[in-house]
Design a protein around this motif. Structure first.
Motif, PDB file in Angstrom:
ATOM      1  N   UNK A 287     -11.330 -31.888 -15.153  1.00  0.00           N
ATOM      2  CA  UNK A 287     -11.379 -31.717 -13.707  1.00  0.00           C
ATOM      3  C   UNK A 287      -9.981 -31.530 -13.120  1.00  0.00           C
ATOM      4  N   UNK A 288      -8.992 -31.274 -13.962  1.00  0.00           N
ATOM      5  CA  UNK A 288      -7.588 -31.229 -13.533  1.00  0.00           C
ATOM      6  C   UNK A 288      -7.304 -30.249 -12.388  1.00  0.00           C
ATOM      7  N   UNK A 289      -8.016 -29.098 -12.226  1.00  0.00           N
ATOM      8  CA  UNK A 289      -7.697 -28.235 -11.083  1.00  0.00           C
ATOM      9  C   UNK A 289      -7.946 -28.894  -9.733  1.00  0.00           C
ATOM     10  N   UNK A 290      -8.615 -30.060  -9.698  1.00  0.00           N
ATOM     11  CA  UNK A 290      -8.790 -30.761  -8.425  1.00  0.00           C
ATOM     12  C   UNK A 290      -7.462 -31.299  -7.905  1.00  0.00           C
ATOM     13  N   UNK A 291      -6.457 -31.420  -8.749  1.00  0.00           N
ATOM     14  CA  UNK A 291      -5.120 -31.840  -8.318  1.00  0.00           C
ATOM     15  C   UNK A 291      -4.319 -30.583  -8.004  1.00  0.00           C
ATOM     16  N   UNK A 292      -3.774 -30.455  -6.769  1.00  0.00           N
ATOM     17  CA  UNK A 292      -3.007 -29.239  -6.437  1.00  0.00           C
ATOM     18  C   UNK A 292      -1.789 -29.037  -7.326  1.00  0.00           C
ATOM     19  N   UNK A 293      -1.373 -30.070  -8.075  1.00  0.00           N
ATOM     20  CA  UNK A 293      -0.278 -29.886  -9.024  1.00  0.00           C
ATOM     21  C   UNK A 293      -0.688 -29.010 -10.201  1.00  0.00           C
ATOM     22  N   UNK A 294      -2.000 -28.905 -10.472  1.00  0.00           N
ATOM     23  CA  UNK A 294      -2.463 -28.160 -11.647  1.00  0.00           C
ATOM     24  C   UNK A 294      -1.942 -26.731 -11.641  1.00  0.00           C
ATOM     25  N   UNK A 295      -2.073 -26.037 -10.497  1.00  0.00           N
ATOM     26  CA  UNK A 295      -1.723 -24.620 -10.467  1.00  0.00           C
ATOM     27  C   UNK A 295      -0.219 -24.402 -10.613  1.00  0.00           C
ATOM     28  N   UNK A 296       0.615 -25.245  -9.989  1.00  0.00           N
ATOM     29  CA  UNK A 296       2.064 -25.049 -10.154  1.00  0.00           C
ATOM     30  C   UNK A 296       2.498 -25.459 -11.563  1.00  0.00           C
ATOM     31  N   UNK A 297       1.761 -26.420 -12.159  1.00  0.00           N
ATOM     32  CA  UNK A 297       2.038 -26.762 -13.563  1.00  0.00           C
ATOM     33  C   UNK A 297       1.696 -25.583 -14.466  1.00  0.00           C
ATOM     34  N   UNK A 298       0.519 -24.983 -14.267  1.00  0.00           N
ATOM     35  CA  UNK A 298       0.122 -23.884 -15.146  1.00  0.00           C
ATOM     36  C   UNK A 298       0.863 -22.589 -14.814  1.00  0.00           C
ATOM     37  N   UNK A 299       1.414 -22.472 -13.612  1.00  0.00           N
ATOM     38  CA  UNK A 299       2.314 -21.346 -13.352  1.00  0.00           C
ATOM     39  C   UNK A 299       3.550 -21.473 -14.246  1.00  0.00           C
ATOM     40  N   UNK A 300       4.016 -22.707 -14.445  1.00  0.00           N
ATOM     41  CA  UNK A 300       5.157 -22.899 -15.351  1.00  0.00           C
ATOM     42  C   UNK A 300       4.754 -22.645 -16.799  1.00  0.00           C
TER      43      UNK A 300
END
Length: 743
Positions: free
Chosen positions: A495-508
C-alpha cells in the motif's frame, strides 16, 4: 475426463516426470503434485515465512477449483492460483488473503493448475481446503441442471458462522445495540469476533455511535446475509481508525459483522445501534439538474516544454516545492477515487512488478502515469513534473532528510499512539484530512535500523554492475528497499503509494536506473537490439519471471481488468526500457533528470556519446525553506513587497546612493555596502552630504539591516549623526519598510 498416474517429486527444484518445474521460491519439503480426474488440497495451520506449492496436472484440460474452507491472515498471507503452461507457472487466475471462502475458479488453456501459499512473518491462519476436478477441453459442457426451489429460511439459531470466528453472538431483537468489547476495556490481539443481526426479508440498519480500532490494521467488516449464510464477496463496508463509518443498510435477511485484530496494538472497540424494520419505499428520483457548461480544456502536455525536467527535491526552490505539494493535495482531495485506484494498481501488480525483471520498467510506467494524472488538473499544474528525493545524500542522517517537513510531506514519524502523520500534505487531523484507501490515516514510524545507500556506494554499484541481471536485484534490494522499510507504516507494504513520499522515492529509483543506462551507453542501443545485458528475461530468479516477455503489454489494472486513461497506452517492457521517455524522441513523455550530483561524481559515461538522460552538476548545496508558519508569513510578505514596488513611482537617482538601486561612487558608499554595513564606526567616517542624499543613504541602510536581522530598533545615533529631518525618515525601525504606513 483426463487421468494420469502420480508423479514422484525429487527433493530439489527439478522438473517432474512430465517436465513441470516448481518455482525456486517454493519450499522443497512442501512441493506436491496431484494427478487424476479429481482431488483435494487440504492445508491446515501453517508457519511464518513459508511458501507452500501444489501442482495439479491436467494435460490438455481445465482445472476447476472449489473452496470449502479459507482462513489466512487478511491482506498479508496470500493464496495464489495460476495456469500451468509450458511446464511452468503461467497466467494468474486468483489471489486472495482473507477469511471469506472464495468462489469457484477455473484454470483454462493450459495443462493444469498451480497453487501457492505465501505467508509473512507475523500472524498465521488455519489454512484452506480446496477440491479440484480435471475436465477435457474437448468435452461438451453438461447442461445446467434446473435451479431447485429456494428452501425456506432456517431458524436463526442455525446461522452458519465462519469457522475462523473466535467468538460469536446472534441478535434477533427488532431494535437493540452492541458495545464491543463490553465495559471500558480494550479488545485483544488476534481476535475474529463475529456478530449476526437477524432481519429476515426486511430492512436492517446499523448506525455506528462509537468507533476506535487500530487504523489500517484492525478492521470491522459488514456483509449482507442471505438465508443463514453471510455473503463472502459483497462487502457492505470495511472500516478502521477513529472516524464513524457511514450507516450500513441492507434489504435481505440480516447483516453479518466481523471484527479482526492483528497481533500488536489494541483499542477500545466500537458501539452500534441495530434496527430491523419494514422496507422503506424508494423516494421518487429528483429531476436531473441542468448540465453545467463544459470548462475550457486545460493545456495539453504538448504545450509544455520538452523534454520534461524532473528536479532534485533538495535543490528545488521553496516555490517549486510548494507547487508540487499543492498539486498532490489537490489531486488527493478532488480525485480520491482515482488516487485509490492508483494504490490498488500497485497492490495488484505486487508479484509481477517486484523482485522480477519487470520491476524498473513497470514502475517507470507507473511514475509517468502519476505525473500525467497531476498534469490533467490543468492550470498551474499543466506542466508539473515529479521531483526526485535524492536520498543517497541523506545517508547517515536519514531522519533529518529535507523531505521530512511539517509544511511539505510531513514529519518522519507520526505524532500519536497510532503513528498517524498529523502535519504536511498528509495531515490526518486537517478537517477532512488525508485518508488512505481504507479510510485510515497515513502512518510513519521511522527507524528499524535501515540506513540509506550513500553516494559513494551508489556510484560503485552503477560502475561495477554493467549487466542488468546483476544490477537489478542488487539495486532493488537495499538501495530501493531501505527508504520503504525505514519510513515504515504504509511505505513498508504494497500500500506504499498511499504515502506521498512513494512517488518522489520512486522518481529517484527511476533516475538512478536512467543513470545506470546512461553511464553504460545502453540508452543509445537501438530498441530492437536489446539483449539480456540490457534486460534480463529468462525465468531464473522467481516464479513470475517465466511469464515475462519483453514485448508483452505491462499489466496496469486495478481490479483485474480495468485501467485508467493515464495507463491505457499498452506499453511493453521494451518500450519502458528504451522508447518511452527517452530524450531526443521529441515526444510529450520525454523526460530528463536535472541537477544530478551523482552524475557529476561519475564524471563521464563509460560508453556512448555523453550524458543524455541526466544533467550533471557537482556539489550543489541543499536549499533550506522555512518549516513553520513563518514560511506563510514570508510568502505573504514577498507578495506584498512586489505589489508595493510595482505601485511605487520611479525615483530619480542621486549621485550618492538611492534606496532602489545604490550607485557605488565613493569610499564612503563602499564602506556602507561592506560587511560592516550598520556599524557606527563606518558611518561616523562618512562625510555628510546634502540632506537628501543622507536621507536616501539612511533609508537604504535601514532596509539592508532589516533584511539581515530582526533587531527592534536602529541606533538613534544614526539619526543624530546625519542630522536628518524627521519628516523625511521612512525607516526608524528595521522592519518598518515592510509597512510604509508606519513611517
Amino acid at each position: 475426463m483426463k487421468s494420469a498416474t502420480l508423479i514422484g517429486l525429487a527433493a530439489a527444484a527439478l522438473p517432474t516426470a512430465e517436465g513441470f518445474v516448481f518455482p525456486s521460491n517454493c519450499d522443497l519439503a512442501t512441493r506436491v503434485t496431484q494427478t487424476g480426474t479429481s482431488g483435494t488440497i487440504e492445508q491446515g495451520s501453517y508457519g511464518s515465512n513459508e511458501v507452500r506449492c501444489w501442482h495439479v496436472e491436467c494435460v490438455g484440460g481445465n482445472v476447476e477449483m472449489s473452496w470449502s474452507r479459507f482462513n489466512t491472515e487478511p491482506r498479508y498471507d496470500f493464496v495464489t492460483m495460476a495456469v500451468v503452461a509450458n511446464n511452468g507457472v503461467g497466467a494468474q487466475v486468483f489471489r486472495s488473503a482473507d477469511l471469506s471462502v472464495p468462489s469457484t475458479h477455473t484454470a483454462t488453456g493450459g495443462d493444469g493448475a498451480f497453487i501457492e501459499l505465501d505467508s509473512d512473518g507475523s500472524v498465521q491462519g488455519t489454512g484452506f481446503t480446496a477440491s479440484w476436478t480435471c475436465t477435457s477441453r474437448g468435452e461438451p459442457t453438461p447442461p445446467t441442471p434446473p435451479t431447485p426451489p429456494t428452501p425456506p429460511t432456517p431458524p436463526t439459531s442455525g446461522f452458519n458462522f465462519p469457522s475462523a470466528c473466535t467468538s460469536t453472538a446472534t441478535h434477533t431483537e427488532a431494535r437493540g445495540s452492541l458495545d464491543y468489547p463490553a465495559g471500558s476495556g480494550s479488545y485483544s490481539n488476534n481476535e475474529v469476533a463475529c456478530f449476526f443481526f437477524s432481519c429476515p426479508a426486511k430492512q436492517a440498519t446499523l448506525t455506528w455511535t462509537r468507533f476506535n480500532t487500530e487504523s489500517g490494521y484492525d478492521f470491522v467488516s459488514a456483509f449482507p446475509v442471505s438465508g443463514n449464510t453471510p455473503g463472502s464477496s459483497a462487502v457492505l463496508n470495511e472500516h478502521s481508525g477513529t472516524s464513524l463509518p457511514a450507516n450500513t443498510v441492507v434489504e435481505q435477511d440480516g447483516i453479518f459483522v466481523r471484527f479482526t485484530s492483528d497481533y500488536s496494538q489494541t483499542r477500545t472497540g466500537f458501539e452500534l445501534d441495530f434496527v430491523c424494520s419494514e422496507t422503506v419505499p424508494t423516494p421518487p428520483t429528483p429531476p436531473t439538474p441542468p448540465t453545467p457548461p463544459t470548462p475550457p480544456t486545460p493545456p495539453t502536455p504538448t504545450e509544455c516544454p520538452t523534454p520534461r525536467v524532473r528536479k532534485a527535491w533538495s535543490l528545488m526552490s521553496c516555490a517549486e516545492r510548494d507547487l508540487y505539494i499543492q498539486a498532490v493535495g489537490s489531486f488527493h482531495a478532488n480525485h480520491k477515487d482515482d488516487f485509490d485506484r492508483l494504490v490498488r494498481m500497485h497492490l495488484e501488480a505486487g508479484a509481477y512488478a517486484h523482485q522480477t525483471s519487470a520491476f524498473l520498467a513497470w514502475h517507470r510506467y507507473y511514475l509517468l502515469g502519476w505525473e500525467n494524472m497531476l498534469r490533467s488538473m490543468g492550470g498551474v499544474y499543466s506542466c508539473i513534473t515529479v521531483p526526485y528525493w535524492d536520498w543517497e545524500k541523506d545517508a547517515g542522517r536519514e531522519s533529518q532528510s529535507v523531505v521530512f517537513s511539517s509544511t511539505t510531506f510531513g514529519t518522519s514519524t507520526g505524532t500519536d499512539s497510532s503513528n498517524c502523520v498529523n502535519d504536511g500534505v498528509a495531515n490526518f487531523r486537517n478537517g477532512n484530512g488525508w485518508r488512505d484507501s481504507r479510510n485510515g490515516c497515513l502512518r510513519r514510524d521511522f527507524g528499524f535500523g535501515w540506513g540509506f545507500t550513500g553516494q559513494a556506494a551508489m556510484v560503485a554499484m552503477i560502475q561495477d554492475f554493467p549487466a542488468f541481471e546483476n544490477f537489478r536485484p542488487t539495486f532493488e534490494s537495499a538501495p530501493h528497499g531501505a527508504p520503504h522499510v525505514a519510513v515504515g507504516g504504509q511505505m513498508a507494504t504494497f500500500y506504499s503509494p498511499e504515502d506521498p513520499l512513494f512517488m518522489v522515492h520512486h522518481a529517484n529509483v527511476d533516475r538512478l536506473y536512467a543513470l545506470w543506462q546512461d553511464y553504460h551507453g545502453y540508452d543509445e542501443v537501438a530498441k530492437n537490439d536489446l539483449t539480456e545485458t540490457h534486460y534480463f528475461v529468462a525465468g531464473r530468479t522467481s516464479s513470475q519471471e517465466t511469464s515475462l516477455q519483453l514485448d508483452s503489454e505491462l499489466p496496469m489494472t486495478y481490479d483485474g481488468t480495468s485501467t485508467m486513461e493515464w495507463f491505457s497506452q499498452g506499453w511493453t517492457i521494451r518500450d519502458m526500457h528504451h522508447a518511452v521517455g527517452m530524450p531526443g524522441n521529441n515526444g510529450e513523455n520525454d523526460f530528463v533528470y536535472g541537477d544530478d550530483n551523482l552524475a557529476g561524481m561519475l564524471g563521464s559515461p563509460r560508453l556512448g556519446s555523453g550524458w543524455n538522460w541526466v544533467t550533471p552538476v557537482n556539489g550543489a548545496p541543499t536549499v533550506n525553506c522555512p518549516t513553520s508558519s513563518t514560511r506563510r508569513e514570508v510568502v505573504a510578505q514577498e507578495k506584498k513587497e512586489k505589489k508595493e514596488k510595482k505601485e511605487k513611482k520611479p525615483k530619480k537617482k542621486t549621485a550618492f546612493v538611492s534606496e532602489s538601486e545604490p550607485v557605488v561612487q565613493t569610499t564612503e558608499a563602499r564602506c556602507a555596502l561592506s560587511d560592516h554595513i550598520m556599524k557606527e564606526i563606518c558611518l561616523s567616517k562618512i562625510a555628510l552630504e546634502p540632506a537628501i542624499q543622507n536621507v536616501d543613504l539612511f533609508n537604504y541602510l535601514a532596509k539592508i539591516e532589516c533584511d539581515k536581522t530582526d533587531k527592534d530598533a536602529v541606533s538613534k545615533e544614526w539619526i543624530e549623526l546625519m542630522s536628518i529631518p524627521k519628516d523625511k525618515l521612512k525607516y526608524t525601525k528595521p522592519c518598518w519598510y515592510l509597512d510604509p504606513s508606519q513611517k
